[in-house]
Design a protein around this motif. Sequence first.
Motif, PDB file in Angstrom:
ATOM      1  N   ARG A  60       0.836  -1.206   0.000  1.00 16.67           N
ATOM      2  CA  ARG A  60       0.000   0.000   0.000  1.00 16.67           C
ATOM      3  C   ARG A  60       0.866   1.249   0.000  1.00 16.67           C
ATOM      4  NH1 ARG A  60      -1.383   3.448   3.812  1.00 16.67           N
ATOM      5  NH2 ARG A  60      -0.577   2.105   5.438  1.00 16.67           N
ATOM      6  N   LYS A  61       1.909   1.243   0.832  1.00 16.90           N
ATOM      7  CA  LYS A  61       2.819   2.390   0.875  1.00 16.90           C
ATOM      8  C   LYS A  61       3.526   2.568  -0.464  1.00 16.90           C
ATOM      9  CE  LYS A  61       3.681   2.196   5.825  1.00 16.90           C
ATOM     10  NZ  LYS A  61       4.648   1.843   6.871  1.00 16.90           N
ATOM     11  N   LEU A  63       2.357   1.705  -3.402  1.00 14.72           N
ATOM     12  CA  LEU A  63       1.405   2.205  -4.381  1.00 14.72           C
ATOM     13  C   LEU A  63       1.031   3.663  -4.142  1.00 14.72           C
ATOM     14  CD1 LEU A  63      -0.904  -0.894  -4.795  1.00 14.72           C
ATOM     15  CD2 LEU A  63       0.733   0.016  -6.446  1.00 14.72           C
ATOM     16  N   GLN A  64       1.304   4.200  -2.975  1.00 20.15           N
ATOM     17  CA  GLN A  64       1.038   5.610  -2.705  1.00 20.15           C
ATOM     18  C   GLN A  64       2.192   6.498  -3.153  1.00 20.15           C
ATOM     19  OE1 GLN A  64       0.123   5.678   1.473  1.00 20.15           O
ATOM     20  NE2 GLN A  64      -2.046   5.265   1.137  1.00 20.15           N
ATOM     21  N   ASP A  65       3.308   5.893  -3.551  1.00 17.96           N
ATOM     22  CA  ASP A  65       4.471   6.649  -4.007  1.00 17.96           C
ATOM     23  C   ASP A  65       4.267   7.049  -5.468  1.00 17.96           C
ATOM     24  OD1 ASP A  65       6.985   7.752  -4.348  1.00 17.96           O
ATOM     25  OD2 ASP A  65       7.971   5.806  -4.650  1.00 17.96           O
ATOM     26  N   PRO A  66       4.216   8.359  -5.778  1.00 18.85           N
ATOM     27  CA  PRO A  66       3.995   8.787  -7.165  1.00 18.85           C
ATOM     28  C   PRO A  66       5.106   8.342  -8.117  1.00 18.85           C
ATOM     29  CG  PRO A  66       3.713  10.634  -5.651  1.00 18.85           C
ATOM     30  CD  PRO A  66       4.242   9.486  -4.858  1.00 18.85           C
TER      31      PRO A  66
END
Length: 135
Positions: A60-61, A63-66
């Motif tokens: 999840r972390k 996938l939150q990284d642009p």
Amino acid sequence: MAKRPQLTGRAAILAVVVCAIAMSLAYPIREYIAQRRYIAHLQQQQAKELEAIKALDDRRKQLQDPGYIKRQARERLLYCDPGHTCYVVMGEKPAEGKGAAGEKKVVRPPWYQTLWESVEAADTGQGQKAAKPTG
């Protein structure tokens, strides 16, 4: 002098009482051991689930990284950033990091050729022939 009997009434009663106590404790002890085993199993299962939760949280972390999202869009979906010129070579697979250069691939015959050779070998009564590379 008369000999005393080896098993007196008191000894018989004591033996019966000891057997009754042992029988009454056998089931609870067996249940206790079974419950301890089940608790250990549940603790192992909980540890696996916690590892899975940690892996999903890491994902999840990620996938939150642009930056990761942009990199995945370029690699997997072949997106191109505005203002950049992107090229895609069709018909070639990208070379993997190891041993892509200088190694020859072993050419395997098509499946139907291998099947036919095994049928011929069975007909002649011989073992299966080694597959001959074609090409």
